[in-house]
Structure formats: structure tokens, C-alpha cells
Design an enzyme around this catalytic site. Structure first.
Site, PDB file in Angstrom:
ATOM      1  N   LYS A 131       1.114   8.160  -4.874  1.00 21.63           N
ATOM      2  CA  LYS A 131       0.616   6.846  -4.437  1.00 21.63           C
ATOM      3  C   LYS A 131      -0.084   6.956  -3.073  1.00 21.63           C
ATOM      4  O   LYS A 131      -1.159   6.379  -2.858  1.00 21.63           O
ATOM      5  CB  LYS A 131       1.801   5.872  -4.357  1.00 21.63           C
ATOM      6  CG  LYS A 131       1.516   4.558  -3.697  1.00 21.63           C
ATOM      7  CD  LYS A 131       0.666   3.649  -4.536  1.00 21.63           C
ATOM      8  CE  LYS A 131       0.352   2.354  -3.773  1.00 21.63           C
ATOM      9  NZ  LYS A 131      -0.605   1.525  -4.485  1.00 21.63           N
ATOM     10  N   THR A 153       5.365   0.632  -1.276  1.00 22.03           N
ATOM     11  CA  THR A 153       4.637   1.803  -0.783  1.00 22.03           C
ATOM     12  C   THR A 153       5.182   2.127   0.600  1.00 22.03           C
ATOM     13  O   THR A 153       4.960   1.377   1.554  1.00 22.03           O
ATOM     14  CB  THR A 153       3.126   1.514  -0.697  1.00 22.03           C
ATOM     15  OG1 THR A 153       2.679   1.056  -1.973  1.00 22.03           O
ATOM     16  CG2 THR A 153       2.369   2.776  -0.315  1.00 22.03           C
ATOM     17  N   ASN A 166      -3.385   8.640  -3.465  1.00 26.83           N
ATOM     18  CA  ASN A 166      -4.364   7.770  -4.137  1.00 26.83           C
ATOM     19  C   ASN A 166      -4.842   6.653  -3.208  1.00 26.83           C
ATOM     20  O   ASN A 166      -6.023   6.329  -3.163  1.00 26.83           O
ATOM     21  CB  ASN A 166      -3.758   7.200  -5.419  1.00 26.83           C
ATOM     22  CG  ASN A 166      -4.835   6.794  -6.410  1.00 26.83           C
ATOM     23  OD1 ASN A 166      -5.676   7.611  -6.778  1.00 26.83           O
ATOM     24  ND2 ASN A 166      -4.860   5.536  -6.781  1.00 26.83           N
ATOM     25  N   ARG A 202      -3.236  -0.377  -8.597  1.00 31.57           N
ATOM     26  CA  ARG A 202      -4.160  -1.472  -8.919  1.00 31.57           C
ATOM     27  C   ARG A 202      -3.922  -2.679  -7.998  1.00 31.57           C
ATOM     28  O   ARG A 202      -3.167  -2.592  -7.046  1.00 31.57           O
ATOM     29  CB  ARG A 202      -4.086  -1.865 -10.404  1.00 31.57           C
ATOM     30  CG  ARG A 202      -4.415  -0.679 -11.330  1.00 31.57           C
ATOM     31  CD  ARG A 202      -4.391  -1.065 -12.796  1.00 31.57           C
ATOM     32  NE  ARG A 202      -4.680   0.080 -13.651  1.00 31.57           N
ATOM     33  CZ  ARG A 202      -4.233   0.217 -14.892  1.00 31.57           C
ATOM     34  NH1 ARG A 202      -3.467  -0.702 -15.439  1.00 31.57           N
ATOM     35  NH2 ARG A 202      -4.549   1.289 -15.594  1.00 31.57           N
ATOM     36  N   MET A 220       2.743  -9.058  -4.667  1.00 30.40           N
ATOM     37  CA  MET A 220       2.977  -8.183  -5.821  1.00 30.40           C
ATOM     38  C   MET A 220       4.299  -8.510  -6.508  1.00 30.40           C
ATOM     39  O   MET A 220       4.354  -8.698  -7.724  1.00 30.40           O
ATOM     40  CB  MET A 220       2.993  -6.712  -5.364  1.00 30.40           C
ATOM     41  CG  MET A 220       1.659  -6.211  -4.866  1.00 30.40           C
ATOM     42  SD  MET A 220       0.385  -6.187  -6.131  1.00 30.40           S
ATOM     43  CE  MET A 220       0.924  -4.832  -7.145  1.00 30.40           C
ATOM     44  N   ASP A 222      14.165 -13.393  -1.668  1.00 28.25           N
ATOM     45  CA  ASP A 222      13.129 -13.121  -0.665  1.00 28.25           C
ATOM     46  C   ASP A 222      13.493 -13.934   0.568  1.00 28.25           C
ATOM     47  O   ASP A 222      14.035 -15.042   0.447  1.00 28.25           O
ATOM     48  CB  ASP A 222      11.745 -13.534  -1.191  1.00 28.25           C
ATOM     49  CG  ASP A 222      10.610 -12.943  -0.359  1.00 28.25           C
ATOM     50  OD1 ASP A 222       9.854 -12.115  -0.894  1.00 28.25           O
ATOM     51  OD2 ASP A 222      10.481 -13.300   0.836  1.00 28.25           O
TER      52      ASP A 222
HETATM   53  P1  NAD Z   1       3.813  -9.086   0.732  1.00 28.15           P
HETATM   54  O1  NAD Z   1       3.869  -9.020   2.203  1.00 28.15           O
HETATM   55  O2  NAD Z   1       2.955 -10.097   0.051  1.00 28.15           O
HETATM   56  O3  NAD Z   1       5.300  -9.236   0.125  1.00 28.15           O
HETATM   57  C1  NAD Z   1       6.436  -8.649   0.674  1.00 28.15           C
HETATM   58  C2  NAD Z   1       7.594  -9.610   0.482  1.00 28.15           C
HETATM   59  O4  NAD Z   1       8.785  -9.008   0.980  1.00 28.15           O
HETATM   60  C3  NAD Z   1       7.402 -10.936   1.225  1.00 28.15           C
HETATM   61  O5  NAD Z   1       7.563 -12.013   0.325  1.00 28.15           O
HETATM   62  C4  NAD Z   1       8.489 -10.896   2.284  1.00 28.15           C
HETATM   63  O6  NAD Z   1       8.981 -12.185   2.628  1.00 28.15           O
HETATM   64  C5  NAD Z   1       9.534 -10.040   1.594  1.00 28.15           C
HETATM   65  N1  NAD Z   1      10.523  -9.462   2.515  1.00 28.15           N
HETATM   66  C6  NAD Z   1      10.304  -8.828   3.702  1.00 28.15           C
HETATM   67  N2  NAD Z   1      11.468  -8.423   4.231  1.00 28.15           N
HETATM   68  C7  NAD Z   1      12.438  -8.827   3.368  1.00 28.15           C
HETATM   69  C8  NAD Z   1      13.854  -8.718   3.368  1.00 28.15           C
HETATM   70  N3  NAD Z   1      14.513  -8.138   4.378  1.00 28.15           N
HETATM   71  N4  NAD Z   1      14.535  -9.223   2.331  1.00 28.15           N
HETATM   72  C9  NAD Z   1      13.884  -9.845   1.301  1.00 28.15           C
HETATM   73  N5  NAD Z   1      12.540  -9.989   1.252  1.00 28.15           N
HETATM   74  C10 NAD Z   1      11.828  -9.491   2.275  1.00 28.15           C
HETATM   75  O7  NAD Z   1       3.407  -7.614   0.271  1.00 28.15           O
HETATM   76  P2  NAD Z   1       2.828  -7.160  -1.159  1.00 28.15           P
HETATM   77  O8  NAD Z   1       1.340  -7.217  -1.105  1.00 28.15           O
HETATM   78  O9  NAD Z   1       3.590  -7.841  -2.227  1.00 28.15           O
HETATM   79  O10 NAD Z   1       3.217  -5.616  -1.119  1.00 28.15           O
HETATM   80  C11 NAD Z   1       4.544  -5.152  -1.322  1.00 28.15           C
HETATM   81  C12 NAD Z   1       4.486  -3.628  -1.367  1.00 28.15           C
HETATM   82  O11 NAD Z   1       3.607  -3.229  -2.437  1.00 28.15           O
HETATM   83  C13 NAD Z   1       3.903  -2.987  -0.091  1.00 28.15           C
HETATM   84  O12 NAD Z   1       4.584  -1.796   0.174  1.00 28.15           O
HETATM   85  C14 NAD Z   1       2.440  -2.750  -0.463  1.00 28.15           C
HETATM   86  O13 NAD Z   1       1.886  -1.692   0.294  1.00 28.15           O
HETATM   87  C15 NAD Z   1       2.569  -2.394  -1.940  1.00 28.15           C
HETATM   88  N6  NAD Z   1       1.393  -2.673  -2.792  1.00 28.15           N
HETATM   89  C16 NAD Z   1       0.630  -3.792  -2.610  1.00 28.15           C
HETATM   90  C17 NAD Z   1      -0.467  -4.014  -3.461  1.00 28.15           C
HETATM   91  C18 NAD Z   1      -1.350  -5.244  -3.297  1.00 28.15           C
HETATM   92  O14 NAD Z   1      -2.452  -5.245  -3.872  1.00 28.15           O
HETATM   93  N7  NAD Z   1      -0.906  -6.275  -2.590  1.00 28.15           N
HETATM   94  C19 NAD Z   1      -0.760  -3.123  -4.497  1.00 28.15           C
HETATM   95  C20 NAD Z   1       0.071  -2.017  -4.688  1.00 28.15           C
HETATM   96  C21 NAD Z   1       1.152  -1.806  -3.833  1.00 28.15           C
END
Ligand code: NAD
Length: 306
Positions: free
Chosen positions: A173, A97, A176, A124, A13, A32
Site C-alpha cells: 500500500k 494506512t 502504491n 482506490r 472510508m 467513532d
Molecule cells: P477520515 O479522517 O475521514 O476518518 C477517520 C475516522 O477515524 C474519523 O471518523 C475519526 O473521527 C475516527 N477516529 C479518529 N480517532 C479515533 C478513535 N480514537 N476512536 C474512534 N474513531 C476515531 O479518514 P479516511 O479518509 O476514512 O481514511 C482512513 C484511513 O484510510 C487512513 O489511514 C487513510 O490514509 C486510508 N485511506 C483513505 C482513502 C481515501 O480515499 N479517503 C483511501 C484509501 C485508504
């Protein structure tokens, strides 16, 4: 002088969200812990930081998009984290989230540190984030703070819903996602039953879409992912299990049980133990079919243009 804006957490995301801000003309400092995810956003013009501290140093606005509560608390409020480094009076916008109780902790910590906080979780799918069509649930009742972040939200999405004071965005959130994830489990079971009954998938989907059974999992998510044979995340079963846990936890704190949620969470829990944990949550269908000893159904390939 231009504002310094930092974006931390560039996964499925955060990567496309940050990239869309940059593409639409606002420079970002990005970080990251996963080098490939960092590189992807640097490739579209992000300025790489070497640490959370470097990203947040003297920043006016910091955005976090991290997996779960512990990551957000550590990155934001841990030693040499965001709050130790950003500008006093700046804005921290958490888009992850996480547990509402974690958001409440952050709200309190930010107050004591003189930083404005808003929770802006994202609705979404990852495909919407890539297309710049995400939805945002904004917990913010300070108009100056909202105005400061609105251009960033406009660059990442097309729908902003003001939920109320800080802490309300994450609560909506969680409510939902409880619905989305329970419906995904029902959809997986319904399609497994239909397959066992020998029914034609296109017809099952068409009837679903023309009645009050219709839902975004059958019609949009499953239809564009696992039903086309694509189980790459998207949103992983691991993160989906976390999100159902957030709803169960929030309900438990209020003395509520969510029987449907408990049943769905148990299935996500077993599914995530093996290779399904890292797959898209629409792959719940493949898991259910595996349990039933049948091949998962797939939509017929669209006719080629030739
Ligand atoms: P993801 O695991 O793909 O990405 C998370 C990122 O955070 C990774 O790149 C990871 O390396 C980085 N990270 C972890 N610890 C870190 C730190 N200490 N410092 C810097 N970076 C760090 O997850 P995502 O799918 O992108 O989801 C992120 C958030 O959004 C979650 O809370 C998820 O529940 C929420 N979300 C996801 C979606 C979806 O469809 N994927 C949709 C809505 C909300």
C-alpha cells in the site's frame, strides 16, 4: 451463536465500508469519536457503542479504519483498547494506512495477546468505497483467518489481492500510494502548464489518455473531482502528506532516498498548511494554479439530458 463484529473508525472510508457490510446482511457494532460519523452508520442499522472498549468487548472480529499510526496503536493496544477487550483467539483486521513499523509492532503485540492480526489496507477512492468497489491488499498467510474475513471484504469491495504474510499488505500500500501521490503532483503541474499555454483541457486530457502518459489521476480522480469543481474530500491533502511521509520513512529506514517523493512531499506540506489541508488531494491542481496566479481549469459541464 452469531459472531460479534466491531468496526471502529467511520470516516470518509470506514463509514461507507461499514455501511456496505451492514446493508449486505452482517450486523456490526460500530464506534467513532465523531458523533455525526457514528450516526451515519447507525442510520443504516449499525449498533452504536459508546467507546472503543464497548465496541470491542467480547468481539470475535474487530476492524479498524483510522487516520494514522498513533490512532491505530492507541485504539488497538492502548489502555482499555481493543486487545484488552476482544475475545482471545479473535481477529484484528487493521485497514488503515499506517507506518509498516507500526504494523510490525501490532503483529508482535497481537502474538503475545493470542489475537490473530492481518493488515488489509484499502486501495482506490472514497467513491469506490461508497460503491462497494474497493480493493484490498491482504497481509495474511493463515487460511482460516482469511476465510473468516473474506465475506466482509466481499461486502466492501470487488478486488482482493493476497500480498503474503502479515505486514506485506501495508508495505505494498505504501509503495502504491507513493506512486499515486507523486503522479497527482505531476498531473497538477502538467495541467497548470497547459492552462498557462492556453491549451484546451479536453484535448490535453484526450492526448494523455491515448499515450503512455495516461494515468488514473488525470483520467479518473482529477476528472471526477477538481476538474468538475468538486474539491470536497475524498482523500485529504493532509492524509496524502501523511502517506508520502510513510513512504519516505520506510525508504529512509533502508538507506534509500526517493527524490521524486521528497519533492512531492514538500509541495503537499506547503499545500496542507492553509485551507487546502482538508480538501481532496486533486485540489493540488487548484493550489498549483493559485501559486501560478491563474484560475484552475475545469472540464466543460456534461450536456444536459433535456
Ligand atoms: P477520515 O479522517 O475521514 O476518518 C477517520 C475516522 O477515524 C474519523 O471518523 C475519526 O473521527 C475516527 N477516529 C479518529 N480517532 C479515533 C478513535 N480514537 N476512536 C474512534 N474513531 C476515531 O479518514 P479516511 O479518509 O476514512 O481514511 C482512513 C484511513 O484510510 C487512513 O489511514 C487513510 O490514509 C486510508 N485511506 C483513505 C482513502 C481515501 O480515499 N479517503 C483511501 C484509501 C485508504
Amino acid at each position: 451463536m452469531a459472531l460479534k463484529i466491531a468496526f471502529i473508525g467511520l470516516g470518509a472510508m470506514g463509514g461507507p465500508m461499514a455501511s456496505n457490510i451492514i446493508r449486505k446482511g452482517t450486523p456490526l457494532t460500530v464506534f467513532d469519536i465523531a458523533q455525526t460519523n457514528l450516526d451515519r452508520v447507525v442510520a443504516v442499522g449499525g449498533t452504536a457503542a459508546a467507546s472503543v472498549a464497548e465496541a470491542a468487548k467480547d468481539a470475535d472480529i474487530v476492524i479498524t479504519m483510522l487516520p494514522a499510526t498513533k490512532h491505530v496503536l492507541e485504539v488497538a493496544a492502548g489502555p482499555d483498547g481493543v486487545l484488552d477487550n476482544m475475545k482471545p483467539g479473535g481477529i484484528l483486521m487493521d485497514m488503515s494506512t499506517i507506518a509498516p513499523s507500526g504494523t510490525d509492532q501490532l503483529i508482535e503485540i497481537c502474538k503475545t495477546r493470542g489475537v490473530c492480526f492481518l493488515d488489509t489496507p484499502v486501495g482506490r477512492l472514497a467513491s469506490h468505497a461508497i460503491a462497494g468497489k474497493s480493493l484490498f491488499m491482504v497481509g495474511c498467510d493463515d487460511e482460516a483467518v482469511f476465510s473468516a474475513v473474506k465475506p466482509l471484504l466481499d461486502a466492501m469491495g470487488d478486488t482482493i489481492i493476497r500480498c503474503g504474510r502479515p505486514g506485506t499488505g501495508i508495505r505494498i500500500k505504501v509503495v502504491n500510494n507513493f506512486q499515486i501521490l507523486s503522479i497527482a503532483q505531476i498531473t497538477a503541474e502538467a495541467l497548470t502548464l497547459a492552462e498557462k499555454l492556453g491549451l484546451e483541457l479536453e484535448t490535453v486530457k484526450s492526448v494523455n489518455g491515448s499515450t503512455t502518459a495516461t494515468n488514473g489521476q488525470m483520467q479518473v480522480n482529477f476528472a471526477t473531482k477538481t476538474l468538475l469543481g468538486d474539491t470536497a474530500p475524498g482523500f485529504t491533502i493532509e492524509l496524502a502528506h501523511k502517506d508520502l511521509g510513510l513512504a519516505m520513512e520506510a525508504a529512509g529506514e533502508l538507506g534509500l532516498t526517493l527524490p521524486m517523493g521528497a519533492t512531492a512531499k514538500a509541495t503537499y506540506d506547503t499545500a496542507r498548511q492553509g485551507p487546502y489541508g482538508a480538501k481532496d488531494f486533486s485540489a493540488l491542481l487548484d493550489y498549483a494554479c493559485e501559486q501560478a496566479g491563474i484560475a484552475p481549469p475545469r472540464l466543460k459541464a456534461p450536456a444536459s439530458a433535456a
